[in-house]
Scaffold this active site. Structure first.
Site, PDB file in Angstrom:
ATOM      1  N   HIS A 111       0.786  -1.239   0.000  1.00 16.53           N
ATOM      2  CA  HIS A 111       0.000   0.000   0.000  1.00 16.53           C
ATOM      3  C   HIS A 111       0.807   1.271   0.000  1.00 16.53           C
ATOM      4  CE1 HIS A 111      -4.216  -1.242   0.523  1.00 16.53           C
ATOM      5  NE2 HIS A 111      -3.679  -2.350   1.001  1.00 16.53           N
ATOM      6  N   LYS A 126      -9.131  13.823   4.137  1.00 23.29           N
ATOM      7  CA  LYS A 126      -8.228  12.663   4.142  1.00 23.29           C
ATOM      8  C   LYS A 126      -7.349  12.786   5.373  1.00 23.29           C
ATOM      9  CE  LYS A 126      -6.779  13.990  -0.024  1.00 23.29           C
ATOM     10  NZ  LYS A 126      -6.788  12.716  -0.723  1.00 23.29           N
ATOM     11  N   ARG A 127      -6.595  11.755   5.682  1.00 18.76           N
ATOM     12  CA  ARG A 127      -5.672  11.868   6.804  1.00 18.76           C
ATOM     13  C   ARG A 127      -4.726  13.044   6.595  1.00 18.76           C
ATOM     14  NH1 ARG A 127      -5.514   7.887  10.906  1.00 18.76           N
ATOM     15  NH2 ARG A 127      -3.757   9.090  11.686  1.00 18.76           N
ATOM     16  N   LYS A 130       0.423  14.513   1.654  1.00 14.37           N
ATOM     17  CA  LYS A 130      -0.891  14.827   1.074  1.00 14.37           C
ATOM     18  C   LYS A 130      -1.065  16.333   0.854  1.00 14.37           C
ATOM     19  CE  LYS A 130      -3.321  10.748   2.948  1.00 14.37           C
ATOM     20  NZ  LYS A 130      -4.115  10.149   1.861  1.00 14.37           N
ATOM     21  N   THR A 168      -8.445   6.677  -2.687  1.00 13.36           N
ATOM     22  CA  THR A 168      -9.787   6.204  -3.038  1.00 13.36           C
ATOM     23  C   THR A 168     -10.784   7.334  -2.841  1.00 13.36           C
ATOM     24  OG1 THR A 168      -9.952   5.309  -0.798  1.00 13.36           O
ATOM     25  CG2 THR A 168      -9.441   3.752  -2.577  1.00 13.36           C
ATOM     26  N   LYS A 205     -14.372   8.450  -4.981  1.00  6.60           N
ATOM     27  CA  LYS A 205     -15.704   8.732  -4.420  1.00  6.60           C
ATOM     28  C   LYS A 205     -16.215  10.069  -4.938  1.00  6.60           C
ATOM     29  CE  LYS A 205     -14.066   6.631  -0.122  1.00  6.60           C
ATOM     30  NZ  LYS A 205     -13.422   7.012   1.151  1.00  6.60           N
TER      31      LYS A 205
HETATM   32  C1  LIG Z   1     -12.145   7.081   1.492  1.00  2.00           C
HETATM   33  C2  LIG Z   1     -11.710   7.426   2.855  1.00  2.00           C
HETATM   34  C3  LIG Z   1     -10.363   7.657   3.121  1.00  2.00           C
HETATM   35  C4  LIG Z   1      -9.287   7.615   2.057  1.00  2.00           C
HETATM   36  O1  LIG Z   1      -9.159   8.915   1.492  1.00  2.00           O
HETATM   37  P1  LIG Z   1      -7.915   9.315   0.596  1.00  2.00           P
HETATM   38  O2  LIG Z   1      -8.298  10.665   0.082  1.00  2.00           O
HETATM   39  O3  LIG Z   1      -7.842   8.314  -0.512  1.00  2.00           O
HETATM   40  O4  LIG Z   1      -6.726   9.332   1.458  1.00  2.00           O
HETATM   41  C5  LIG Z   1      -9.988   7.986   4.412  1.00  2.00           C
HETATM   42  N1  LIG Z   1     -10.903   8.076   5.400  1.00  2.00           N
HETATM   43  C6  LIG Z   1     -12.210   7.884   5.170  1.00  2.00           C
HETATM   44  C7  LIG Z   1     -13.161   8.028   6.308  1.00  2.00           C
HETATM   45  C8  LIG Z   1     -12.661   7.546   3.899  1.00  2.00           C
HETATM   46  O5  LIG Z   1     -13.971   7.341   3.703  1.00  2.00           O
END
Ligand SMILES: *Cc1c(COP(=O)(O)O)cnc(C)c1O
Length: 812
Positions: free
Chosen positions: A356, A544-545, A550, A652, A656
């Site tokens: 990952h 995101k985190r 990032k 991911t 979305k």
């Molecule tokens: C989809 C999702 C992530 C991943 O987000 P990235 O932008 O790909 O880092 C992290 N936390 C939650 C709660 C999510 O639904």
């Protein structure tokens, strides 16, 4: 299921009365949630039982997906959707004066994960069941999930997430299937008359792993798979004898508490491994309980050991469960009497591994001393695997000490989990095309050279059932009205929406839905945050985190720049924008916490300045989670995917947003590259350095952020505002660390380098957003091209190419 609303209502009232001793009048909202949840669970049970019987009877090959994280979110809405009773239940409740969405809010998020990796596991389970495939999750039942984030005085404060304080209505405890896991102790060996070695394991500490099973319901089919979460408990015999020996109840209690701590906490660290003994215990606890239970199941099938790989696929989600490899070896050899060669063949053919990350700080390794003392037998097996592997290398590359030292599993006093995972599995996959290429040709180049056939790509995906059908019901209905409902089973059919690209009224409808979603979200923001936002402004979202790579900082600096521009020229034309952030920082990650503080400071300044207030607003949403993501993503116009190229393995979140008609502003990183391939230049805003350019900088050693600082007036202005007296710093030094990272320590993530290009991309966004028709078309193209990013596609690829499983087909 329920044949009518009336039948549902009667059953619901009965559940409330018989199980919870409440009537509609006396029940709290929580009672009604519980009654609905348990009622649906009972309906699920029947299908669940049948599915498991079917697998057993047909000796169906099953996948066991081992993951330390499952970020499930709430299950009620999704279970209703997949059980095909969402509308019926909603209307039935409505007639009883109850709102389904209100009840859904009563469920705690199952936040048993940090971010993308854990959410991927959850999407995969939904796809496996929905595709009628036999695949289950194995994880830990943490008492405390992802911490609860509060913002106090602009800073992140962590509170424990005691999600189990409310009943988790979906789980079923199965104490009769508990398994003993052993730690510590000593191993001795003896030879029998035939000269065969036998290992004896003594004085170990036994812990019971008790499974809690959660049903995973397929979409409108008969399949219900299992998410099995293991919980640590003292083993009865052990605690009795201890209590007796030590003669003190106090000792017994202390002992019990220390045992149970194994499944207490999720490690809230997204990408770095802190070498904690407890974390290693957690990993082995999951692995040992899981592998033993797979073996126990396999033995009931009554087929020879050699066919184990035809009946079970063990997948490891990153290296955290890599001990699956030596654990399966241990069981096959020590408990089943199988020789090394055959055990190795079985193990390697059954195990597959997903990588990952390429962040070096996230590569797991454990000190030899720790592994040896905590898991003595496992350590012996790892050593043997290593020795045999090094021997093989020696015969392929005689004399190449450097290569062998580089590839060894045990080296420099460390056990390298990625190396163990590669050597002990038949498939290693990356999670987006770019990421897999980086693995093959850079990060794991030498392993790729040694095992070229093992490496493959499986670009991540998201379940369109949760992330479109459930979270954005208006859009899903419009799609179905427009192209029929075949897209639900074949999401790539979303591309048929392209036939409406010139249909103005359809584009208007898309726009209206986005606007309604924005209005609803704005109301939620008003109610929960007390901030008024303008739904006509561009909703620009980065959730995101929080991590350096990032680059939330790039986004924040852009807002500071806009603020400066507006202050300098109050007549400047500016399309109103609302910037939303949601992000948790690992508790020990000080830099990330400082960035959160900066974002909150910017929000305070901007939102309280009437001179800019109508044009920019900044909202930091505390406690970002799955259920919050479901609220905000349907309301988003701009999806911020601005990681430094090469660092985001896939992402991911980007998928979305795209599926919900947001347009991406992003770098050529992770799956953004593939999103760009699918939507084309006109429907995404790409900016910044490419991976090649970044490697070029590394090779030349030629990046100098301080020369950018000295030469770009805009950048200098913002950065100076961080450390000198300004509205943002108030003359304090709290943001010195940010300034230093960017200027003094040469900007590890190329934030300053990409800043000018980012500004241009954002300018273009503002211009384009005003041309309503073209904008709606961009949104349409994103939705229409998003089908390939359904996790159904991803799972079909895993099934065919890695796991070798098929659809089970209709169960009856
Ligand atoms: C989809 C999702 C992530 C991943 O987000 P990235 O932008 O790909 O880092 C992290 N936390 C939650 C709660 C999510 O639904």
């Amino acid at each position: 299921m329920f044949s009518s609303k009336e039948e549902f209502k009667a059953a619901f009232k009965e559940q409330l009365e018989d199980r919870y001793g409440r009537t509609l009048e006396t029940a709290s909202e929580y009672d009604t949630y519980r009654a609905l949840g348990t009622l649906i669970q009972e309906k699920i049970n029947n299908k669940w039982l049948h599915t498991q019987q079917h697998y057993k009877r047909n000796k169906t090959k099953q996948v066991f997906y081992f993951s330390m994280e499952f970020l499930m979110g709430r299950l009620l809405g999704n279970n209703l959707l997949n059980m095909d009773v969402l509308t019926l239940v909603e209307e039935g409740l409505d007639e009883l004066g109850l709102s389904l969405s209100g009840l859904e809010e009563k469920e705690s998020d199952a936040g048993l994960g940090n971010g993308g990796l854990g959410r991927l596991a959850a999407c995969f389970l939904d796809s496996l069941a929905s595709l009628e495939m036999a695949g289950h999750g194995y994880g830990l039942r943490y008492k405390y999930g992802m911490f609860d984030q509060h913002i106090i005085d602009g800073k992140q404060v962590e509170f424990p997430d005691y999600w189990l304080s409310k009943d988790f209505v979906w789980e079923v405890r199965r104490p009769d299937e508990a398994i003993e896991v052993r730690f510590g102790g000593q191993v001795s060996s003896t030879r029998d008359k035939e000269g065969k070695l036998h290992f004896k394991y003594e004085h170990y500490e036994p812990i019971q792993a008790v499974p809690y099973d959660v049903p995973i319901v397929g979409y409108k089919n008969e399949t219900v798979n299992t998410l099995r979460l293991w919980s640590a408990e003292p083993s009865v015999g052990d605690t009795m004898s201890r209590a007796e020996k030590e003669g003190e109840f106090g000792h017994f209690l202390g002992h019990k508490r220390s045992l149970e701590s194994i499944s207490d906490f999720l490690y809230p660290d997204d990408s770095t491994e802190d070498g904690k003994r407890l974390r290693l215990k957690q990993e082995y606890f999951l692995v040992s309980a899981g592998v033993q239970s797979v073996v126990r199941y396999f033995e009931k099938l009554g087929v020879p050991w050699s066919s184990f790989p035809e009946k079970a696929a063990l997948h490891i989600n990153d290296t955290h469960p890599a001990l699956v490899i030596p654990e399966l070896m241990r069981i096959l050899m020590d408990e089943k009497g199988i020789g090394w060669e055959e055990a190795w063949e079985i193990t390697r053919s059954s195990v597959s591994y997903t990588n990952h990350t390429t962040l070096s700080e996230a590569l797991e390794s454990w000190p030899v001393g720790l592994v040896r003392s905590l898991l003595p037998r496992i350590f012996m097996i790892i050593n043997e695997i290593n020795e045999r592997f090094c021997q093989e290398l020696w015969s392929t590359y005689p004399g190449d000490f450097d290569r062998i030292a580089d590839l060894a599993i045990v080296a420099d006093g460390q056990v390298k989990m990625a190396h163990l995972s590669i050597v002990g599995s038949h498939s290693i996959n990356g999670v987006a095309k770019l990421h897999t290429e980086i693995l093959k040709h850079r990060e794991m180049k030498r392993f790729f050279h040694t095992f070229p056939d093992r490496f493959n790509n499986k670009t991540n995906g998201i379940t369109h059932r949760r992330w479109l059908m459930h979270s954005n019901r208006k859009l899903a209905s419009l799609i179905t009205e427009t192209i029929g409902d075949t897209w639900i089973h074949e999401p790539q059919q979303l591309s048929r929406l392209m036939s409406r690209k010139d249909d103005l009224s359809f584009l208007d409808q898309l726009h209206d839905i986005k606007h309604q979603n924005k209005v609803e979200f704005a109301e939620w923001v008003q109610q929960t945050q007390g901030i008024t936002v303008n739904p006509h402004s561009i909703f620009d979202v980065q959730i995101k985190r929080l991590h350096g790579y990032k680059r939330q900082l790039l986004n924040a600096l852009h807002i500071m720049h806009l603020y400066n521009e507006l202050k300098a020229d109050p007549a400047m034309e500016m399309v109103p924008r609302t910037f939303f952030f949601g992000a948790k920082a690992a508790p020990g990650y000080h830099f990330a916490k400082t960035v959160i503080q900066l974002i909150n400071r910017i929000a305070e300044v901007v939102n309280n300045d009437p001179a800019v207030n109508d044009y920019i607003k900044v909202v930091f949403l505390p406690n970002y989670s799955v259920s919050m993501a479901e609220k905000i993503i349907p309301a988003t116009n701009i999806s911020e995917q601005i990681s430094m190229a090469t660092k985001e393995a896939s992402g991911t979140g980007n998928m979305k947003f795209m599926m919900n008609g947001a347009v991406t502003v992003g770098t050529m990183d992770g799956a953004n590259v593939e999103i760009h391939d699918h939507v084309g230049d006109d429907n995404i805003y790409i900016f910044g350095l490419t991976s090649e350019e970044i490697w070029e900088y590394y090779n030349q050693g030629s990046y100098s952020s301080s020369s950018i600082y000295h030469n770009d007036e805009r950048i200098r202005h913002i950065l100076d505002e961080l450390i000198h007296y300004s509205p943002f710093s108030k003359g304090e030094t709290e943001f010195q660390a940010i300034y230093d990272a960017l200027v003094t320590y040469n900007d590890e993530y190329f934030v300053l380098k990409d800043f000018p290009d980012y500004l241009l991309a954002q300018k273009k966004v503002s211009q384009d957003y005003q041309r309503k028709r073209q904008w709606n078309l961009k949104s349409l193209v994103n939705i229409a091209q998003s089908g390939v990013f359904s996790s159904d596609r991803t799972i079909q690829e895993y099934a065919e190419e890695i796991w070798k499983i098929n659809r089970v087909g209709a169960l009856k």
